[in-house]
Design a protein around this motif. Structure first.
Motif, mmCIF file in Angstrom:
data_model
loop_
_atom_site.group_PDB
_atom_site.id
_atom_site.type_symbol
_atom_site.label_atom_id
_atom_site.label_comp_id
_atom_site.label_asym_id
_atom_site.label_seq_id
_atom_site.Cartn_x
_atom_site.Cartn_y
_atom_site.Cartn_z
ATOM 1 N N THR A 160 30.363 -9.928 4.181
ATOM 2 C CA THR A 160 29.015 -9.414 3.969
ATOM 3 C C THR A 160 28.645 -8.429 5.073
ATOM 4 O OG1 THR A 160 28.073 -11.336 5.105
ATOM 5 C CG2 THR A 160 28.156 -11.434 2.698
ATOM 6 N N GLY A 217 15.353 -2.987 10.824
ATOM 7 C CA GLY A 217 15.504 -1.904 9.859
ATOM 8 C C GLY A 217 16.683 -1.016 10.190
ATOM 9 N N ASP A 221 10.594 -12.851 7.933
ATOM 10 C CA ASP A 221 11.764 -13.698 7.651
ATOM 11 C C ASP A 221 12.016 -14.655 8.807
ATOM 12 O OD1 ASP A 221 12.380 -12.644 5.138
ATOM 13 O OD2 ASP A 221 13.619 -11.051 6.003
ATOM 14 N N ALA A 231 18.791 -4.391 6.458
ATOM 15 C CA ALA A 231 18.003 -3.443 5.666
ATOM 16 C C ALA A 231 17.066 -4.165 4.697
ATOM 17 C CB ALA A 231 18.928 -2.493 4.905
ATOM 18 N N SER A 232 17.436 -5.385 4.289
ATOM 19 C CA SER A 232 16.602 -6.138 3.344
ATOM 20 C C SER A 232 15.606 -7.068 4.043
ATOM 21 C CB SER A 232 17.496 -6.969 2.417
ATOM 22 O OG SER A 232 18.045 -8.077 3.104
ATOM 23 N N MET A 233 15.625 -7.102 5.362
ATOM 24 C CA MET A 233 14.764 -8.023 6.113
ATOM 25 C C MET A 233 13.347 -7.501 6.281
ATOM 26 S SD MET A 233 17.188 -9.277 9.278
ATOM 27 C CE MET A 233 15.787 -9.986 10.165
ATOM 28 N N SER A 234 12.443 -8.454 6.546
ATOM 29 C CA SER A 234 11.093 -8.117 6.981
ATOM 30 C C SER A 234 10.785 -8.972 8.204
ATOM 31 C CB SER A 234 10.071 -8.377 5.872
ATOM 32 O OG SER A 234 9.940 -9.758 5.643
ATOM 33 N N LYS A 278 17.419 -16.204 4.117
ATOM 34 C CA LYS A 278 17.012 -15.444 2.924
ATOM 35 C C LYS A 278 17.357 -16.279 1.698
ATOM 36 C CE LYS A 278 16.151 -11.228 3.184
ATOM 37 N NZ LYS A 278 14.803 -10.670 3.104
ATOM 38 N N ASN A 279 16.370 -16.536 0.870
ATOM 39 C CA ASN A 279 16.580 -17.310 -0.359
ATOM 40 C C ASN A 279 17.290 -18.631 -0.082
ATOM 41 O OD1 ASN A 279 15.431 -15.204 -1.948
ATOM 42 N ND2 ASN A 279 17.367 -14.108 -1.820
ATOM 43 N N SER A 313 23.435 -4.305 5.583
ATOM 44 C CA SER A 313 22.705 -4.526 4.328
ATOM 45 C C SER A 313 21.706 -5.661 4.451
ATOM 46 C CB SER A 313 23.680 -4.832 3.188
ATOM 47 O OG SER A 313 24.505 -3.725 2.942
ATOM 48 N N ILE A 314 22.112 -6.717 5.147
ATOM 49 C CA ILE A 314 21.205 -7.848 5.340
ATOM 50 C C ILE A 314 19.981 -7.403 6.130
ATOM 51 C CG2 ILE A 314 20.939 -10.129 6.389
ATOM 52 C CD1 ILE A 314 24.025 -10.493 5.885
#
Length: 103
Positions: free
Chosen positions: A16, A88, A29, A23-26, A52-53, A20-21
């Motif tokens: 993984t 980011g 989290d 980039a999907s974070m806020s 995440k999830n 990418s991880i």
């Protein structure tokens, strides 16, 4: 203690992409710290993961000097809470800054 997460440009053992991880974070989290005592490069290594999830996904490591302080305490049972203070992609590179509370 505010710190940058190291190793964010590498991929995880399962392939993984940390980029990418991240980039999907806020910033909301959940962040967790996990000792990595079998790390071949640093016996004090501490992974930085995001939840995440319901899954724990590695986004990098604590910097070596900080891990040398934190890992022995974790080994003795101390738990640390951490929050994301910024994450980011900047200038085409992933970044993540965390605050380790109470340190």
């Amino acid at each position: 203690m505010l710190t940058k997460v190291s190793g964010v440009t590498f991929s995880n053992e399962d392939g993984t992409s940390r980029r990418s991880i991240i980039a999907s974070m806020s910033e909301s989290d959940k962040i967790e710290l996990e000792r990595d005592p079998y790390n071949p490069y640093d016996r004090n290594a501490v992974k930085v993961n995001v939840i995440k999830n319901g899954k724990s996904l590695q986004i990098g490591f604590l910097e070596k000097e900080l891990a040398a302080m934190v890992s022995p305490q974790m080994r003795r049972g101390t738990t640390f809470n951490a929050v994301c203070t910024g994450c980011g992609i900047w200038k085409d590179r992933p970044f993540c800054e965390i605050d380790i509370l109470g340190l």
